[in-house]
Design an enzyme around this catalytic site. Structure first.
Site, short mmCIF file in Angstrom:
data_model
loop_
_atom_site.label_atom_id
_atom_site.label_comp_id
_atom_site.label_asym_id
_atom_site.label_seq_id
_atom_site.Cartn_x
_atom_site.Cartn_y
_atom_site.Cartn_z
N GLY A 186 67.94 -1.85 90.19
CA GLY A 186 68.05 -0.45 90.60
C GLY A 186 69.00 -0.20 91.76
CE1 TYR A 237 79.52 -3.88 97.11
CE2 TYR A 237 81.53 -3.49 98.34
CZ TYR A 237 80.36 -4.19 98.15
OH TYR A 237 80.04 -5.20 99.02
C1 LIG Z 1 71.42 -3.00 99.53
C2 LIG Z 1 72.50 -3.44 98.58
C3 LIG Z 1 73.18 -4.62 98.84
C4 LIG Z 1 74.19 -5.07 97.97
N1 LIG Z 1 74.82 -6.23 98.25
C5 LIG Z 1 75.78 -6.68 97.40
C6 LIG Z 1 76.44 -7.92 97.62
O1 LIG Z 1 76.19 -8.59 98.61
N2 LIG Z 1 77.37 -8.32 96.72
C7 LIG Z 1 77.66 -7.58 95.60
O2 LIG Z 1 78.49 -8.02 94.80
N3 LIG Z 1 77.06 -6.42 95.37
C8 LIG Z 1 76.12 -5.96 96.23
N4 LIG Z 1 75.51 -4.76 95.97
C9 LIG Z 1 75.89 -4.00 94.78
C10 LIG Z 1 75.16 -4.55 93.57
O3 LIG Z 1 75.70 -5.79 93.17
C11 LIG Z 1 75.30 -3.61 92.39
O4 LIG Z 1 74.78 -2.36 92.75
C12 LIG Z 1 74.59 -4.15 91.16
O5 LIG Z 1 75.04 -3.46 90.03
C13 LIG Z 1 73.10 -4.02 91.30
O6 LIG Z 1 72.43 -4.62 90.25
P1 LIG Z 1 70.94 -4.15 89.94
O7 LIG Z 1 70.46 -4.84 88.76
O8 LIG Z 1 70.13 -4.23 91.20
O9 LIG Z 1 71.17 -2.59 89.70
P2 LIG Z 1 70.81 -1.57 88.53
O10 LIG Z 1 70.91 -0.25 89.20
O11 LIG Z 1 69.55 -1.92 87.87
O12 LIG Z 1 72.00 -1.77 87.53
C14 LIG Z 1 73.36 -1.57 87.86
C15 LIG Z 1 74.17 -1.31 86.60
O13 LIG Z 1 74.03 -2.39 85.70
C16 LIG Z 1 73.38 -1.98 84.50
N5 LIG Z 1 72.41 -3.00 84.13
C17 LIG Z 1 71.32 -3.36 84.84
N6 LIG Z 1 70.66 -4.32 84.21
C18 LIG Z 1 71.34 -4.60 83.08
C19 LIG Z 1 71.13 -5.51 82.01
N7 LIG Z 1 70.08 -6.32 82.00
N8 LIG Z 1 72.02 -5.51 80.99
C20 LIG Z 1 73.07 -4.67 81.00
N9 LIG Z 1 73.32 -3.79 81.98
C21 LIG Z 1 72.45 -3.75 83.02
C22 LIG Z 1 72.73 -0.66 84.85
O14 LIG Z 1 72.54 0.17 83.71
C23 LIG Z 1 73.70 -0.08 85.84
O15 LIG Z 1 74.80 0.49 85.18
C24 LIG Z 1 74.51 -4.30 96.83
C25 LIG Z 1 73.83 -3.11 96.58
C26 LIG Z 1 72.84 -2.67 97.45
C27 LIG Z 1 72.13 -1.37 97.18
#
Ligand SMILES: Cc1cc2nc3c(=O)[nH]c(=O)nc-3n(C[C@H](O)[C@H](O)[C@H](O)COP(=O)(O)OP(=O)(O)OC[C@H]3O[C@@H](n4cnc5c(N)ncnc54)[C@H](O)[C@@H]3O)c2cc1C
Ligand SMILES: *[C@@H]1O[C@H](CO)[C@@H](O)[C@H](O)[C@H]1NC(C)=O
Ligand SMILES: *[C@@H]1O[C@H](CO)[C@@H](O)[C@H](O)[C@H]1NC(C)=O
Ligand SMILES: *[C@@H]1O[C@H](CO)[C@@H](O)[C@H](O)[C@H]1NC(C)=O
Ligand SMILES: *[C@@H]1O[C@H](CO)[C@@H](O)[C@H](O)[C@H]1NC(C)=O
Ligand SMILES: *[C@@H]1O[C@H](CO)[C@@H](O)[C@H](O)[C@H]1NC(C)=O
Length: 536
Positions: A115, A478
Site C-alpha cells: 500500500g 516514486y
Molecule cells: C515510507 C516509504 C518508504 C519508501 N522507501 C523506498 C525505498 O527505500 N526504496 C524504493 O525503491 N522505494 C521506496 N518507496 C516506494 C515504494 O517502493 C513504492 O511505493 C512501491 O511501489 C511500494 O510497494 P507496495 O507493495 O508497498 O505498494 P502498493 O501500493 O501495494 O503497490 C504499488 C503498485 O504496485 C502494484 N502492485 C502491488 N502489488 C502487486 C502485485 N503483487 N502484482 C502486481 N502489481 C502489484 C500496485 O497495484 C501499485 O500500482 C517507499 C515508499 C514509502 C511510502
C-alpha cells in the site's frame, strides 16, 4: 484479429460504461457488487471458499480493512475514490477468480501489497469505472534457502519481514531493497526497488531470478512458462500492467558480519554548501561498499530558516576502514571515529529507518507504519555536478517555500555497470544521483494538500537547470501523477509516451508496450500510468 477486437472494446464499450456510471442508481451499483461476489463464490476453488474474504461497504469492517494499508493520509479522505469490494485473498485461486470475474463484469482490478504507492494507485482509481481491490497481505510466506543463497518471497510480505527472515538464518546474507520496512514486496520489487546496498549489488530487480505471475486469463505462470520478455517486464516495469505477481525468487547477497553506520548532521554555518558541492562530485565515485546519502532540509529555529544536511551512511566494513576512506575522498565531511557505530547488517536496517539503537530486530515484523502523514513525492536525476553557487541557489529556494526536503541518493558503483536495457529501469551509468523531493504536512484536507503540492511543484520547477532533460527522467517506484496521466481513451498511446519515456526511456518503454500487447491485448490490467497496448 485480437488487436481489432481490443480496439473495439476500448472505443465502444468504454464510453458506454462511463454513461452507466454517471447515471446509475445505488441499486444498480449494489447489483453489480452482488453479481460480482456471486461470480467469485462460484469461481473460487471449493476447497478454499472465498466468501469470508469479501468486504463490501456493507460489512462493518470495510473501512478498517481499506485503511489498514493506506500509507499516505492524503488518500484517507472522504473524497478519495473507494473500491466497491475488497478481497483479502487467502489462496492464489482467489486472485485467479478475481481476474476471471472482473473481466466478465467489466470491473477494474487493483492489486495491493504494502500500500505504499505514492499516489495510492493500489487502492484508488480515477478512471471512470467501478473498481475493486485484491489485497495480498495474507499471502506473505518467505522461504529462505541459505545453501543455494535464494529465497521465495510472496508479494504480500513486507521488506522488514524479508530482512528478518534472512537474518534469522544468516548474519552474512542480505537483500538489496528499500529502506522502510513496511514497504510491500509486490509494488517495490516489480517497480525496481533500491536501497543502501544498490552501489554494491544494484536494485532488487537485478537480483530476482524467478517469479510466479497470474496472467489475464487467470493462469499461474513461472519464469519459464511466461518467457523472458514478460519476466523482464515485471522486474522493473511494474507488475501491475501485466498481471498479479504472486511471488518472487530472490538471490541473496553477501554482507560482512560487521558493518558501520553513521548519521552525521551539518548546518549552513558548518559550510554545508561546500560539503554538498563535494558530495555531488564524489558520491557516485566512492568505494562500492559505501552508500552515503545526503538529505537537505529546511530547519526553522526561532522564526529563522536555515538549511540542515543529514548524511545517513552504510559501509560494508569496519569503522577504521571507513574513516580512513572518507578522510581521503571526502575530508570536507569531517568524519570522526566517534561518529561511527559498528553493528550487524540487520541492525543497520533498523538504524537507517530511525529506530533507536538497541531496538529488537522483531520490530521489523511489525506491519504498523512508524507514523503516517499526508505527503507528496517527486523525483529527478542529476547527471552533472551542481556547483557551490547552484547549491546556494537551491538552499534559498527551499527557504522561500515550506517544508521542503530533498533526499540525494548516490548512484555509480554496480548501478553504472549494469546495462540500461537489462531491466526496464533505465537510470544507470551517467547518473550521479537521484533526488527525491519529499514534502509532508500536518493539516488534513484537500486545501492544505493543494498548498503543499504547489510548493513541491515550484521546487521541482526551480530545479530544472540542475537535472536531466529530454526526457526529464523519473523513478517508477516514486509514482508521480504530475508527470502524465493516461485515461486509456483515444489518446492512450500519446499519453503513455509522456510518463513512459520518463520512467523507462524510449527503448525500454517500446519493449514494455510490445510485451503488453502480447500478454494483455485488451488492456485489462491498467491504471493511470500503466503501459498502454501498442497502437497509435
Ligand atoms: C515510507 C516509504 C518508504 C519508501 N522507501 C523506498 C525505498 O527505500 N526504496 C524504493 O525503491 N522505494 C521506496 N518507496 C516506494 C515504494 O517502493 C513504492 O511505493 C512501491 O511501489 C511500494 O510497494 P507496495 O507493495 O508497498 O505498494 P502498493 O501500493 O501495494 O503497490 C504499488 C503498485 O504496485 C502494484 N502492485 C502491488 N502489488 C502487486 C502485485 N503483487 N502484482 C502486481 N502489481 C502489484 C500496485 O497495484 C501499485 O500500482 C517507499 C515508499 C514509502 C511510502
Ligand atoms: C460481508 O457481508 C456479507 C453479507 O452479509 C457476508 O456474506 C460476508 O461474509 C461478510 N464478509 C466478511 C469478511 O465478514
Ligand atoms: C483515516 O480516516 C478515518 C476516518 O476519518 C480515521 O478513523 C482514521 O483514524 C484515519 N487513519 C489514520 C491513520 O489517521
Ligand atoms: C568553513 O570553510 C572555511 C574556508 O573554507 C574554513 O576556514 C572554516 O574553518 C570552515 N568552517 C567549518 C565550521 O568547518
Ligand atoms: C578493519 O578492516 C580492515 C580492512 O577491511 C582490516 O585490515 C582491519 O584489520 C580491520 N580492523 C579491525 C579493527 O577489525
Ligand atoms: C503555485 O501557486 C502560485 C500562486 O497561486 C501560482 O502562481 C503558481 O503557478 C503555482 N505553481 C505551480 C507549479 O503550480
Amino acid at each position: 484479429m485480437a488487436i481489432t477486437s481490443s480496439f473495439n472494446i476500448q472505443i465502444f464499450i468504454f464510453p458506454l460504461l462511463v454513461v452507466l456510471l454517471c447515471t446509475q442508481s445505488s441499486e444498480t451499483s449494489t447489483s453489480i457488487t452482488d453479481r460480482f461476489t456471486q461470480c467469485l463464490n462460484n469461481q473460487a476453488d471449493p476447497g478454499f471458499p472465498i466468501s469470508g474474504q469479501l468486504y463490501t461497504p456493507h460489512n462493518s469492517s470495510f473501512p478498517s480493512v481499506l485503511q489498514a494499508y493506506i500509507r499516505n493520509l492524503r488518500f484517507n479522505e472522504s473524497t478519495t475514490p473507494k473500491p466497491i469490494v475488497i478481497i483479502t485473498a487467502l489462496h492464489p485461486s482467489h486472485i485467479q477468480a478475481a481476474v476471471v470475474c472482473a473481466k466478465t463484469h467489466r470491473l477494474l482490478m487493483k492489486t495491493r501489497s504494502g500500500g505504499h504507492d505514492y499516489e495510492g494507485l493500489s487502492y484508488i482509481s480515477y478512471l471512470n469505472q467501478p473498481f475493486f481491490v485484491v489485497d495480498t497481505f495474507n499471502l506473505r510466506s518467505i522461504r529462505v534457502n541459505i545453501e543455494d543463497e535464494t529465497a521465495w518471497v510472496q508479494t504480500g510480505a513486507t521488506l522488514g519481514e524479508v530482512y528478518y527472515r534472512i537474518a534469522e538464518k544468516s548474519n552474512m546474507h542480505a537483500f538489496p531493497a528499500g529502506i522502510c520496512p513496511t514497504v510491500g514486496v509486490g509494488g517495490h520489487f516489480s517497480g525496481g526497488g533500491y536501497g543502501n546496498l544498490m552501489r554494491k549489488y544494484g536494485l532488487s530487480v537485478d537480483n530476482i531470478v524467478d517469479a510466479q505471475l497470474i496472467n489475464v486469463n487467470g493462469k499461474l505462470l513461472n519464469r519459464k512458462s511466461m518467457g523472458e520478455d514478460l519476466f523482464w517486464a515485471i522486474t522493473g516495469g511494474g507488475g501491475v500492467s501485466f498481471g498479479v505477481v504472486l511471488a518472487f525468487k530472490i538471490k541473496l547477497v553477501r554482507v560482512p558480519p560487521v558493518v558501520t553506520v553513521f548519521n552525521i548532521q551539518r548546518t549552513s554555518e558548518q559550510n554545508l554548501s561546500t560539503i554538498a558541492d563535494r558530495w555531488i562530485q564524489v558520491a557516485n565515485k566512492l568505494d562500492n561498499d559505501l552508500f552515503l546519502r545526503m538529505i537537505l532540509q529546511v530547519i526553522n529555529t526561532n522564526g529563522e530558516k536555515t538549511i540542515g544536511g543529514i548524511f545517513p551512511t552504510l559501509y560494508l566494513g569496519n569503522s577504521t576502514a571507513l574513516v580512513t576512506l572518507l578522510n581521503k575522498d571526502f575530508p570536507e565531511l569531517g568524519v570522526q571515529i566517534s561518529d561511527c557505530i559498528e553493528m550487524r547488517w540487520i541492525e543497520s536496517v533498523l538504524f537507517y529507518t530511525n529506530f533507536p539503537i538497541g531496538t529488537p530486530t522483531t520490530a521489523l515484523l511489525s506491519r504498523t507504519a512508524q507514523g503516517i502523514n499526508p505527503f507528496k513525492v517527486k523525483s529527478d536525476y542529476v547527471k552533472n555536478p551542481i556547483s557551490k553557487e547552484g547549491f546556494k541557489y537551491i538552499f534559498e529556494k527551499m527557504k522561500e517555500l515550506e517544508n521542503q526536503m530533498l533526499i540525494f541518493n548516490p548512484y555509480g558503483g554496480t548501478m553504472s555497470e549494469i546495462s540500461e536495457f537489462a531491466k526496464p529501469f533505465p537510470h544507470r551509468s551517467g547518473n550521479i544521483a537521484k533526488i527525491q523531493y519529499y514534502v509532508t504536512w500536518d493539516e488534513l484536507g484537500v486545501e492544505a494538500a493543494d498548498r503543499y503540492l504547489n510548493f513541491t511543484r515550484m521546487m521541482y520547477d526551480y530545479m530544472t537547470p540542475f537535472v536531466s532533460m529530454n526526457p526529464r527522467e523519473a523513478f517508477l517506484n516514486y509514482r508521480d501523477l504530475d508527470i502524465g496521466v493516461n485515461n486509456h481513451g483515444k489518446n492512450a498511446y500519446v499519453e503513455g509516451m509522456v510518463y513512459g519515456h520518463k520512467y523507462f526511456k524510449e527503448t525500454n518503454y517500446k519493449r514494455l508496450m510490445m510485451v503488453k500487447r502480447r500478454v494483455d491485448p485488451t488492456n485489462f490490467f491498467r491504471n493511470e500510468q500503466s503501459i498502454p497496448t501498442l497502437s497509435s
